[in-house]
Design a protein around this motif. Structure first.
Motif, PDB file in Angstrom:
ATOM      1  N   HIS A 170       0.855  -1.186   0.000  1.00 20.34           N
ATOM      2  CA  HIS A 170       0.000   0.000   0.000  1.00 20.34           C
ATOM      3  C   HIS A 170       0.892   1.237   0.000  1.00 20.34           C
ATOM      4  CE1 HIS A 170      -3.564   2.309   0.335  1.00 20.34           C
ATOM      5  NE2 HIS A 170      -4.306   1.396   0.936  1.00 20.34           N
ATOM      6  N   GLY A 171       1.370   1.622  -1.175  1.00 22.87           N
ATOM      7  CA  GLY A 171       2.309   2.738  -1.262  1.00 22.87           C
ATOM      8  C   GLY A 171       1.760   4.035  -0.700  1.00 22.87           C
ATOM      9  N   SER A 172       0.445   4.258  -0.842  1.00 24.96           N
ATOM     10  CA  SER A 172      -0.136   5.522  -0.391  1.00 24.96           C
ATOM     11  C   SER A 172      -0.146   5.661   1.123  1.00 24.96           C
ATOM     12  CB  SER A 172      -1.568   5.657  -0.926  1.00 24.96           C
ATOM     13  OG  SER A 172      -2.392   4.613  -0.426  1.00 24.96           O
ATOM     14  N   VAL A 173       0.116   4.557   1.851  1.00 24.10           N
ATOM     15  CA  VAL A 173       0.103   4.647   3.309  1.00 24.10           C
ATOM     16  C   VAL A 173       1.335   5.385   3.828  1.00 24.10           C
ATOM     17  CG1 VAL A 173       1.397   2.554   3.877  1.00 24.10           C
ATOM     18  CG2 VAL A 173      -0.456   3.292   5.376  1.00 24.10           C
ATOM     19  N   SER A 174       2.320   5.591   2.967  1.00 26.44           N
ATOM     20  CA  SER A 174       3.576   6.185   3.408  1.00 26.44           C
ATOM     21  C   SER A 174       3.386   7.587   3.979  1.00 26.44           C
ATOM     22  CB  SER A 174       4.591   6.223   2.257  1.00 26.44           C
ATOM     23  OG  SER A 174       4.074   6.988   1.184  1.00 26.44           O
ATOM     24  N   ARG A 175       2.417   8.345   3.480  1.00 23.24           N
ATOM     25  CA  ARG A 175       2.220   9.703   3.994  1.00 23.24           C
ATOM     26  C   ARG A 175       1.610   9.696   5.393  1.00 23.24           C
ATOM     27  NH1 ARG A 175      -3.044  11.412   3.705  1.00 23.24           N
ATOM     28  NH2 ARG A 175      -4.467  10.193   2.379  1.00 23.24           N
ATOM     29  N   ALA A 176       0.996   8.586   5.781  1.00 22.28           N
ATOM     30  CA  ALA A 176       0.400   8.494   7.114  1.00 22.28           C
ATOM     31  C   ALA A 176       1.295   7.724   8.083  1.00 22.28           C
ATOM     32  CB  ALA A 176      -0.968   7.808   7.043  1.00 22.28           C
ATOM     33  N   LEU A 177       2.420   7.232   7.575  1.00 27.62           N
ATOM     34  CA  LEU A 177       3.268   6.357   8.378  1.00 27.62           C
ATOM     35  C   LEU A 177       4.657   6.965   8.533  1.00 27.62           C
ATOM     36  CD1 LEU A 177       2.874   3.515   9.667  1.00 27.62           C
ATOM     37  CD2 LEU A 177       3.983   2.567   7.653  1.00 27.62           C
ATOM     38  N   VAL A 178       5.016   7.327   9.749  1.00 29.04           N
ATOM     39  CA  VAL A 178       6.333   7.876  10.036  1.00 29.04           C
ATOM     40  C   VAL A 178       7.304   6.721  10.250  1.00 29.04           C
ATOM     41  CG1 VAL A 178       7.699   9.270  11.641  1.00 29.04           C
ATOM     42  CG2 VAL A 178       5.369   9.967  11.044  1.00 29.04           C
ATOM     43  N   HIS A 179       8.436   6.744   9.558  1.00 28.91           N
ATOM     44  CA  HIS A 179       9.427   5.672   9.661  1.00 28.91           C
ATOM     45  C   HIS A 179      10.438   6.040  10.738  1.00 28.91           C
ATOM     46  CE1 HIS A 179       8.577   5.344   5.048  1.00 28.91           C
ATOM     47  NE2 HIS A 179       7.544   4.995   5.783  1.00 28.91           N
ATOM     48  N   VAL A 180      10.545   5.215  11.753  1.00 27.23           N
ATOM     49  CA  VAL A 180      11.475   5.458  12.864  1.00 27.23           C
ATOM     50  C   VAL A 180      12.511   4.337  12.863  1.00 27.23           C
ATOM     51  CG1 VAL A 180      11.726   5.814  15.346  1.00 27.23           C
ATOM     52  CG2 VAL A 180       9.635   6.564  14.187  1.00 27.23           C
ATOM     53  N   HIS A 181      13.708   4.671  12.415  1.00 22.36           N
ATOM     54  CA  HIS A 181      14.759   3.660  12.330  1.00 22.36           C
ATOM     55  C   HIS A 181      15.481   3.548  13.668  1.00 22.36           C
ATOM     56  CE1 HIS A 181      19.014   2.429  11.074  1.00 22.36           C
ATOM     57  NE2 HIS A 181      18.265   1.350  11.052  1.00 22.36           N
ATOM     58  N   MET A 182      15.707   2.316  14.105  1.00 24.61           N
ATOM     59  CA  MET A 182      16.465   2.031  15.327  1.00 24.61           C
ATOM     60  C   MET A 182      17.805   1.432  14.933  1.00 24.61           C
ATOM     61  SD  MET A 182      14.838   2.617  18.338  1.00 24.61           S
ATOM     62  CE  MET A 182      15.187   1.301  19.504  1.00 24.61           C
ATOM     63  N   PRO A 183      18.861   2.242  14.819  1.00 28.47           N
ATOM     64  CA  PRO A 183      20.173   1.696  14.486  1.00 28.47           C
ATOM     65  C   PRO A 183      20.789   1.015  15.703  1.00 28.47           C
ATOM     66  CG  PRO A 183      20.369   4.026  14.920  1.00 28.47           C
ATOM     67  CD  PRO A 183      18.901   3.707  15.022  1.00 28.47           C
ATOM     68  N   ARG A 184      21.898   0.373  15.500  1.00 31.83           N
ATOM     69  CA  ARG A 184      22.647  -0.154  16.645  1.00 31.83           C
ATOM     70  C   ARG A 184      23.088   1.025  17.520  1.00 31.83           C
ATOM     71  NH1 ARG A 184      26.619  -5.027  14.457  1.00 31.83           N
ATOM     72  NH2 ARG A 184      25.095  -6.037  13.079  1.00 31.83           N
ATOM     73  N   MET A 185      23.193   0.775  18.797  1.00 31.79           N
ATOM     74  CA  MET A 185      23.546   1.845  19.723  1.00 31.79           C
ATOM     75  C   MET A 185      25.029   2.170  19.614  1.00 31.79           C
ATOM     76  SD  MET A 185      21.257   0.985  23.109  1.00 31.79           S
ATOM     77  CE  MET A 185      21.303   2.677  23.697  1.00 31.79           C
ATOM     78  N   VAL A 192      28.829   3.536  21.028  1.00 32.20           N
ATOM     79  CA  VAL A 192      29.672   3.208  22.176  1.00 32.20           C
ATOM     80  C   VAL A 192      29.273   4.051  23.381  1.00 32.20           C
ATOM     81  CG1 VAL A 192      32.037   3.313  23.080  1.00 32.20           C
ATOM     82  CG2 VAL A 192      31.614   2.416  20.785  1.00 32.20           C
ATOM     83  N   VAL A 193      29.032   5.334  23.152  1.00 35.42           N
ATOM     84  CA  VAL A 193      28.660   6.232  24.245  1.00 35.42           C
ATOM     85  C   VAL A 193      27.342   5.800  24.884  1.00 35.42           C
ATOM     86  CG1 VAL A 193      27.915   8.595  24.776  1.00 35.42           C
ATOM     87  CG2 VAL A 193      29.939   8.221  23.388  1.00 35.42           C
ATOM     88  N   GLU A 194      26.355   5.444  24.063  1.00 39.75           N
ATOM     89  CA  GLU A 194      25.054   5.022  24.598  1.00 39.75           C
ATOM     90  C   GLU A 194      25.170   3.713  25.374  1.00 39.75           C
ATOM     91  OE1 GLU A 194      21.871   6.821  21.389  1.00 39.75           O
ATOM     92  OE2 GLU A 194      23.028   5.040  20.827  1.00 39.75           O
ATOM     93  N   LEU A 195      25.973   2.791  24.873  1.00 41.89           N
ATOM     94  CA  LEU A 195      26.154   1.517  25.572  1.00 41.89           C
ATOM     95  C   LEU A 195      26.848   1.728  26.918  1.00 41.89           C
ATOM     96  CD1 LEU A 195      27.219  -0.708  22.554  1.00 41.89           C
ATOM     97  CD2 LEU A 195      25.002  -0.692  23.693  1.00 41.89           C
ATOM     98  N   LYS A 196      27.834   2.617  26.947  1.00 42.32           N
ATOM     99  CA  LYS A 196      28.491   2.940  28.219  1.00 42.32           C
ATOM    100  C   LYS A 196      27.502   3.581  29.190  1.00 42.32           C
ATOM    101  CE  LYS A 196      33.234   3.557  26.491  1.00 42.32           C
ATOM    102  NZ  LYS A 196      34.338   4.528  26.322  1.00 42.32           N
ATOM    103  N   ASP A 197      26.597   4.371  28.648  1.00 45.68           N
ATOM    104  CA  ASP A 197      25.594   5.025  29.488  1.00 45.68           C
ATOM    105  C   ASP A 197      24.695   4.002  30.169  1.00 45.68           C
ATOM    106  OD1 ASP A 197      24.279   7.112  30.645  1.00 45.68           O
ATOM    107  OD2 ASP A 197      23.109   7.662  28.888  1.00 45.68           O
ATOM    108  N   ILE A 198      24.367   2.924  29.458  1.00 47.19           N
ATOM    109  CA  ILE A 198      23.570   1.848  30.072  1.00 47.19           C
ATOM    110  C   ILE A 198      24.282   1.300  31.301  1.00 47.19           C
ATOM    111  CG2 ILE A 198      22.737  -0.514  29.749  1.00 47.19           C
ATOM    112  CD1 ILE A 198      22.227   0.170  26.823  1.00 47.19           C
ATOM    113  N   VAL A 199      25.580   1.047  31.150  1.00 42.33           N
ATOM    114  CA  VAL A 199      26.359   0.458  32.251  1.00 42.33           C
ATOM    115  C   VAL A 199      26.442   1.420  33.438  1.00 42.33           C
ATOM    116  CG1 VAL A 199      28.584  -0.528  32.917  1.00 42.33           C
ATOM    117  CG2 VAL A 199      27.701  -0.893  30.602  1.00 42.33           C
TER     118      VAL A 199
END
Length: 568
Positions: free
Chosen positions: A355-370, A372-379
């Protein structure tokens, strides 16, 4: 109260004293002009006539002295903070020495990590302070970064045995490799993604799909998003999980069940909605129109936030098209509800293809790998709650081994913290991390270990283990794919001499064939093939296994992992 606030309070009090003294002086002078005794003179008897005027000057002088003293006190405090601050990295905040007495004393119940999810948390010498109540407006996010006072610890410091025993139990609450993060103060990174989803919720007609590799923290993000709106009376976040047995019908039955649990049915149209859906299910014709009607009938003034996790696991081939139709219908009719889908990258392709037309109603949120700084923050967040610390080398090794996957960060940090506590130390050392690596490698699911053994087995001197390790350290795109050219640098570093593509391409292709798993997925055309691990967990395991087997050392890992994951 900070010293800046204290200074402002002092100035306010001083100004109030000046005003009061000036008023008293005016009153006394007026009384003397009328030939009357002021109340002050009546009490004190022979007070000098000019007392009111002198008092104003004295108050101003006292105010100046007070302000000067407060300013000097603030300067001394700033000097003390500068002296005690250790800028280890941008995710660590101020340091404060922990008293040896606090470490050697038995741990009280205050040391345990609280079950509630605080908005802010301040670590004191031997306890976690109670959180302040959040004060949020409609579109204001609670703070993601938690200000904590980190301790600087001596490696020789020993904990009381009772303290160590109780603290060990709390380690499992600070680091949760088997469950999504469910506390704001332990949620690191992902600020951009969280803010995007909050914006989507507040924009009528918008929905979202969160996509990325398995294990990058999509479910934790969804859990925290639900917490953000948990206290919003006009928002109702619910989350359902899909599995291989689900189809479009069963997912919406799950959604309705969750809505009924969350709402008082008498205050909504849900009973009618359930009856309509039951009739549709009996006809086996549940449709996007039925789903849209359901969300319209939630409750007056309440907007549902429907989070559908593991969307890509459904075996129903019609599901992507039906969900695309549903999102399009919800958007066109401006239904006051938001649908958020969570899945792997291929999910996005299927939705847009159907359904190509759904793209205008659908925000794409990409989750990349975290990073080094973010991983250290978890610890550091987890250790802050435990009133523990970690050596820089150990912290860096955890981040590098995790390869951008927070699951492995939690797994390694948990094992390393327990190793330190078992030694009655509040400081996690590099030795604890090496011990943790061995334990974690042994705890990895058996199928992953079996897959590694099958992929690298050889009856003669082959380099399958080295090629697999090089693939784990290769730079990837946002879907986890790498090319043969990306393998050259790590392969050369591992082997100690230059390795061009023809030297390892046969083994790389073999790892994507059935005889050796496959452990890699190969896509693309001839001479333009790209590869990725069948399961994201394989990559970190390959690195940990190789570190234990001596195929790579920590220094080489630090150099090569910077090539394979974002440093910040």
């Amino acid at each position: 109260m900070s010293f800046d606030q204290l200074l402002l309070v002092g100035v306010a009090i001083g100004l109030a004293l000046v005003g009061l003294t000036f008023f008293v002086g005016r009153r006394d002078r007026g009384a003397r002009r009328l030939g009357l005794d002021s109340p002050k003179t009546a009490v004190e008897g022979n007070a000098p006539a000019s007392r009111g005027e002198d008092t104003t000057d004295d108050a101003v002088a006292r105010l100046a002295e007070t302000v000067g003293a407060l300013r000097r006190l603030a300067e001394l405090k700033d000097q003390e903070l500068e002296r005690d601050t250790a800028t280890r990295d941008e995710v660590r905040t101020g340091w404060r020495p922990l008293s040896p007495a606090a470490l050697s004393a038995p741990v009280t119940t205050d040391t345990e990590v609280p079950d509630v999810a605080p908005t802010t948390s301040v670590v004191t010498e031997n306890a976690v302070a109670a959180p302040e109540a959040p004060t949020e407006t409609a579109r204001q996010l609670p703070p993601i970064v938690t200000e904590v006072s980190q301790v600087r610890l001596d490696p020789s410091t020993k904990m009381h045995p009772d303290s160590a025993a109780k603290l060990r139990l709390s380690v499992g609450q600070a680091f949760t490799p088997a469950a999504p993060v469910a506390r704001r103060d332990l949620f690191a990174g992902r600020e951009e993604q969280l803010e995007t989803l909050v914006d989507v919720v507040f924009e009528r007609g918008q929905h979202a799909i969160v996509y990325g590799e398995r294990g990058v923290g999509k479910t934790s993000l969804a859990t925290i998003l639900a917490l953000v709106f948990a206290d919003e009376q006009s928002k109702l976040p619910i989350r359902v999980n899909c599995d291989a047995s689900d189809d479009f019908d069963s997912v919406w039955r799950k959604i309705l069940d969750e809505l009924e649990l969350a709402l008082d049915a008498s205050a909504s149209e849900l009973p009618k909605a359930r009856a309509a859906l039951d009739r549709a299910l009996a006809r086996q014709k549940i449709s996007p129109s039925d789903a849209t009607r359901l969300l319209k009938q939630v409750a007056p003034g309440i907007e549902a936030i429907v989070i559908i996790d593991e969307f890509d696991t459904m075996s129903d081939e019609r599901a992507p098209r039906l969900f695309a139709d549903t999102i399009k219908m919800l958007s066109d009719q401006l239904v006051p509800s938001t649908v958020i889908l969570l899945g792997v990258a291929d999910t996005l392709d299927e939705l847009l293809t159907e359904h190509g037309s759904v793209s205008r109603a659908l925000v794409h949120v990409h989750m990349p790998r975290m990073s080094v700084v973010e991983l250290k923050d978890i610890v550091t967040r987890g250790l802050d709650l435990l009133t523990m610390d970690i050596e820089d080398e150990a912290l860096d090794l955890i981040a590098r081994l995790s390869q951008g996957f927070p699951h492995f960060t939690h797994l390694l940090a948990q094992a390393a913290a327990r190793a330190a506590v078992d030694a009655q130390r509040p400081l996690v050392t590099l030795g604890d991390m090496k011990e943790a690596t061995v334990k974690v490698s042994g705890r990895i699911e058996a199928w992953i270990q079996d897959a590694y053994e099958k992929a690298t087995a050889s009856t003669h001197d082959a380099i399958y283990a080295e090629v697999l390790l090089a693939g784990a350290l290769a730079g990837t795109d946002n879907r986890g794919y790498f090319a043969a050219a990306d393998v050259k640098k790590p392969m050369t570093r591992i082997m100690g001499r230059t390795y061009d593509i023809p030297s390892f391409i046969r083994q790389l292709n073999a790892l994507s064939e059935e005889d050796r798993g496959p452990v890699l997925v190969k896509t693309g055309t001839e001479r333009k093939h790209r590869y990725r691990f069948v399961e994201a967990q394989l990559g970190p395991y390959v690195i940990m296994r190789s570190l234990g087997d001596g195929l790579i050392d920590p220094e080489a890992l630090r150099e090569l992992s910077s090539n394979g994951m974002p440093p910040a």
